[in-house]
Design a protein around this motif. Structure first.
Motif, PDB file in Angstrom:
ATOM      1  N   ARG A  98       0.823  -1.211   0.000  1.00  0.00           N
ATOM      2  CA  ARG A  98       0.000   0.000   0.000  1.00  0.00           C
ATOM      3  C   ARG A  98       0.862   1.268   0.000  1.00  0.00           C
ATOM      4  O   ARG A  98       1.651   1.509   0.926  1.00  0.00           O
ATOM      5  CB  ARG A  98      -0.915   0.001   1.234  1.00  0.00           C
TER       6      ARG A  98
ATOM      7  N   GLU B  48      -0.068   4.263   0.513  1.00  0.00           N
ATOM      8  CA  GLU B  48      -0.412   5.218   1.559  1.00  0.00           C
ATOM      9  C   GLU B  48       0.279   4.901   2.881  1.00  0.00           C
ATOM     10  O   GLU B  48       0.209   5.685   3.836  1.00  0.00           O
ATOM     11  CB  GLU B  48      -1.929   5.285   1.760  1.00  0.00           C
ATOM     12  N   ALA B  49       0.966   3.747   2.941  1.00  0.00           N
ATOM     13  CA  ALA B  49       1.737   3.421   4.143  1.00  0.00           C
ATOM     14  C   ALA B  49       3.063   4.165   4.203  1.00  0.00           C
ATOM     15  O   ALA B  49       3.685   4.242   5.269  1.00  0.00           O
ATOM     16  CB  ALA B  49       2.005   1.912   4.187  1.00  0.00           C
TER      17      ALA B  49
ATOM     18  N   TRP C  41       4.065   2.449  11.624  1.00  0.00           N
ATOM     19  CA  TRP C  41       2.746   1.927  11.963  1.00  0.00           C
ATOM     20  C   TRP C  41       2.895   0.843  13.026  1.00  0.00           C
ATOM     21  O   TRP C  41       3.821   0.039  12.962  1.00  0.00           O
ATOM     22  CB  TRP C  41       2.075   1.304  10.737  1.00  0.00           C
TER      23      TRP C  41
ATOM     24  N   ALA D 204      -4.468   3.020  14.414  1.00  0.00           N
ATOM     25  CA  ALA D 204      -4.146   3.788  13.205  1.00  0.00           C
ATOM     26  C   ALA D 204      -4.042   2.861  11.996  1.00  0.00           C
ATOM     27  O   ALA D 204      -4.538   3.182  10.902  1.00  0.00           O
ATOM     28  CB  ALA D 204      -2.846   4.561  13.402  1.00  0.00           C
TER      29      ALA D 204
ATOM     30  N   LYS E 250      -7.568   1.689  11.011  1.00  0.00           N
ATOM     31  CA  LYS E 250      -8.332   2.752  10.364  1.00  0.00           C
ATOM     32  C   LYS E 250      -7.861   2.989   8.939  1.00  0.00           C
ATOM     33  O   LYS E 250      -8.670   3.206   8.022  1.00  0.00           O
ATOM     34  CB  LYS E 250      -8.210   4.040  11.182  1.00  0.00           C
ATOM     35  N   ALA E 251      -6.547   2.913   8.711  1.00  0.00           N
ATOM     36  CA  ALA E 251      -5.996   3.222   7.390  1.00  0.00           C
ATOM     37  C   ALA E 251      -6.208   2.104   6.382  1.00  0.00           C
ATOM     38  O   ALA E 251      -6.438   2.367   5.190  1.00  0.00           O
ATOM     39  CB  ALA E 251      -4.505   3.528   7.512  1.00  0.00           C
ATOM     40  N   PHE E 252      -6.141   0.856   6.850  1.00  0.00           N
ATOM     41  CA  PHE E 252      -6.103  -0.258   5.902  1.00  0.00           C
ATOM     42  C   PHE E 252      -7.303  -1.192   6.006  1.00  0.00           C
ATOM     43  O   PHE E 252      -7.300  -2.274   5.429  1.00  0.00           O
ATOM     44  CB  PHE E 252      -4.799  -1.034   6.093  1.00  0.00           C
TER      45      PHE E 252
END
Length: 307
Positions: free
Chosen positions: A206, A208-209, A214, A279, A282-284
């Motif tokens: 991903r 966006e990572a 994380w 986090a 929520k993101a993935f």
């Protein structure tokens, strides 16, 4: 564009779990280690040298850094080791996924989140701060793309060089005392190896990572006493459990170098040590993690087969 995913330290516990996860997701994989067997998907290389790191990373789209120096040598060796790996990743034009831990925060009160300051003052913690800064600075400078996946102590199939390994699982199967390092009654986040690998591969997939750390998803925090109860319930036999306290750690450490090293980060073992992974979730999107009873059962099965 290459779809090659390269795993450094592929014969270690985390590295081998990442190789398995990448393979299950259909990625093309190169497994790199000093002891790799010659084969189409394995490469023997010494990634502590620039030449070895460049050869290992050649053609990669994503590189997973799961190798590390000896635990006692982190302060002396980890930063330069990281610079070497960065040279290999940069030469390949690849993305780096670092298998990281929670040492950078030092002692904390309350659950750990990614926005906590880097407050570690012990040598291992300072080394991890330097390593993480090197990686994220390289990302910000545009030399590479990078992301870090942080996990707590782990257990699982293949997990032998861990405090939640042979002294817990092999000991229980042999009918010996299963020992938890630290206070038996403090909540502790522990990670199941396949869950950690799944989190790292998601970070690799991903975009966006990129550019930050994380906390990888794990099952709910558990006390050492409750975890050992799960182990004995699955292993059978007469339960025999014990905690290794600070005094005993000092005594055993006089004769056992690895145990001696635990003193530097004892704050992880005498109070709650909880990682907040909200986090990442929520993101993935929704994340399925392995419940501790299922993870314990699978780990015991592995130890039965490899004892």
């Amino acid at each position: 564009m290459s779809d090659l995913h390269v795993v450094l330290g592929a014969t270690g516990a985390i590295g081998s779990a990442v190789v398995a996860e990448l393979t299950a997701r259909g990625h093309r994989v190169r497994a790199v280690s000093r002891s790799a067997n010659p084969g189409p998907h394995e490469l023997r290389a010494d990634v502590t040298t620039t030449e070895g790191a460049i050869a290992a990373c050649q053609g990669a789209a994503v590189v997973y850094q799961c190798a590390q120096p000896n635990y006692a040598s982190w302060a002396a060796e980890f930063p330069d080791f990281t610079r070497t790996v960065l040279a290999g990743v940069e030469a390949a034009g690849a993305k780096l996924v670092m298998a990281d831990n929670l040492y950078v925060y030092g002692p904390v009160t309350g659950p750990m989140t990614e926005d906590l300051p880097y407050a570690a003052t012990n040598p291992k913690g300072r080394a991890r701060i330097e390593v993480d800064d090197l990686i994220l600075d390289a990302h910000r400078a545009g030399r590479i793309r990078a992301t870090l996946g942080r996990a707590s102590d782990y257990y699982g199939p293949g997990g032998v060089n861990t405090v939640i390994g042979p002294t817990v699982f092999a000991a229980a199967l042999a009918g010996k005392t299963a020992r938890w390092v630290g206070d038996l009654d403090q909540p502790h986040t522990i990670a199941y190896l396949p869950d950690t690998a799944a989190g790292l591969v998601t970070l690799g997939e991903r975009a966006e990572a990129d550019g930050r750390a994380w906390h990888l998803p794990a099952a709910e925090p558990i006390t050492g006493r409750a975890f050992l109860d799960l182990v004995w319930a699955a292993a059978g036999g007469t339960p025999k459990s014990a905690g290794l306290g600070r005094g005993m750690q000092r005594l055993v450490g006089l004769f056992h170098p690895m145990v001696r090293e635990f003193g530097e980060t004892w704050y992880q073992r005498d109070r709650p040590f909880v990682s907040d992974d909200s986090a990442f979730r929520k993101a993935f999107g929704p994340v399925d993690v392995t419940p501790h009873p299922a993870g314990v059962a699978a780990t015991l099965d592995w130890y039965r087969q490899h004892a």
